[in-house]
Design a protein around this motif. Structure first.
Motif, PDB file in Angstrom:
ATOM      1  N   ASP A   1      12.141   6.735  42.575  1.00  0.00           N
ATOM      2  CA  ASP A   1      11.245   6.640  41.598  1.00  0.00           C
ATOM      3  C   ASP A   1      10.602   7.785  41.271  1.00  0.00           C
TER       4      ASP A   1
ATOM      5  N   SER B   1      13.073   9.802  39.318  1.00  0.00           N
ATOM      6  CA  SER B   1      13.284   9.141  37.952  1.00  0.00           C
ATOM      7  C   SER B   1      12.260   9.533  36.813  1.00  0.00           C
ATOM      8  N   LEU B   2      10.852   9.348  37.633  1.00  0.00           N
ATOM      9  CA  LEU B   2       9.629   9.569  36.603  1.00  0.00           C
ATOM     10  C   LEU B   2       9.868  10.986  36.347  1.00  0.00           C
TER      11      LEU B   2
ATOM     12  N   LYS C   1       6.526   3.548  36.209  1.00  0.00           N
ATOM     13  CA  LYS C   1       6.656   3.810  37.442  1.00  0.00           C
ATOM     14  C   LYS C   1       5.508   3.980  38.570  1.00  0.00           C
TER      15      LYS C   1
ATOM     16  N   MET D   1       4.983   6.853  45.986  1.00  0.00           N
ATOM     17  CA  MET D   1       6.298   6.353  45.267  1.00  0.00           C
ATOM     18  C   MET D   1       7.475   6.706  46.280  1.00  0.00           C
TER      19      MET D   1
END
Length: 290
Positions: free
Chosen positions: A23, A26-27, A63, A19
């Motif tokens: 991301d 954010s996850l 994600k 990733m």
């Protein structure tokens, strides 16, 4: 808190490492409901794993994209049809992790000369399954489109007088017959590294057969699909002749290979997702005795 096994943690770390940093951060916010503030990628990854209730929940997160799971499975030697949806990939990943065979051998298959079998009550089908997992993971790792470190390929996996019969039928029909460990090794390498083909063997009962002769030869027959990037190009059938090394009962090398490749245009109306091996037991017996 997390109910992940060590195997699941290791696998999920590999997937999360695919990733982007954005991301991943954010996850981490999503999983913790923004309760935990993380400073870097390493903290984000640990936080995500700690706050995920189980592996399935994390894999299904938006994600965690389908292509990441597909690439992870390919690197682990599990080739899935390129048109597999995310649900199928998640299911196969969970099966891989829950399997009793998930240990170091999943990510680091032994060389051909190290292929193990059961000393008492030898079962050629067990050897066939282990050998095909090892061989196709090794061969596919040479394909640059997977973006992984190639494993140790070379003539050392073959007997010096190994024979390769290669028949390819697409728009035109081609036949090659080669002998010698170096040249056979290079010809097979050209399929994956040069032509960027991926071999996806069907290791279910209808796609895999094995037979042992009284003289020590073990025949392994396997069918599967061939891919390039996201396209399925056709199917293959491959017969291996394996012979033990004389001083090590648990070591094997390849004595001969018969490889038939058929392109999509040579398969009118055929289902190619999980092809069956067309060789009958009597045909394999004939090969064993010839």
């Amino acid at each position: 808190m997390s109910g992940l096994s060590e195997t699941e943690r290791l696998g999920l770390k590999k997937i999360l490492s695919l990733m982007t940093t954005g991301d991943l951060m954010s996850l981490s916010d999503t999983v913790t409901n923004k309760v935990i503030v993380v400073e870097n990628v390493s903290e984000a990854m640990e936080t995500i794993l700690s706050f995920s209730r189980n592996a399935e929940e994390l894999l299904k997160r938006r994600k965690v994209q389908r292509d990441m799971i597909f690439k992870y499975l390919a690197k682990e030697g599990v080739m899935m049809p390129p048109n597999s949806d995310k649900h199928q990939l998640v299911k196969r990943t969970l099966e891989l992790w829950s399997s009793a065979q998930v240990d170091d051998t999943v990510t680091r298959r032994p060389r051909a000369s190290d292929s193990r079998d059961i000393k008492e009550g030898f079962d050629p089908l067990v050897l066939a399954h282990q050998f095909c997992q090892w061989f196709f993971q090794l061969l596919n790792s040479q394909n640059p489109s997977l973006g992984q470190q190639p494993q140790e390929w070379g003539p050392q996996h073959f007997w010096p007088d190994v024979r390769l019969q290669l028949a390819s039928r697409a728009a035109i029909e081609q036949r090659d017959e080669l002998q010698g460990a170096e040249v056979v090794s290079l010809r097979l390498l050209a399929l994956t590294r040069g032509e960027r083909l991926l071999f996806c063997p069907n290791l279910e009962p209808h796609g895999l057969k094995a037979l042992a002769s009284p003289h020590g030869l073990v025949l392994v027959g396997v069918a599967g699909t061939i891919h390039r990037d996201s396209a399925c190009l056709g199917i293959f059938e491959q017969i291996f002749g394996l012979i033990r090394l004389p001083l090590d009962k648990n070591s094997w090398k390849i004595k001969f290979i018969k490889l038939k490749i058929r392109g999509q245009d040579a398969l009118p109306g055929m289902e190619v997702t999980a092809p069956a091996l067309s060789y009958t037991s009597s045909e394999l017996q004939h090969l064993c005795n010839s």
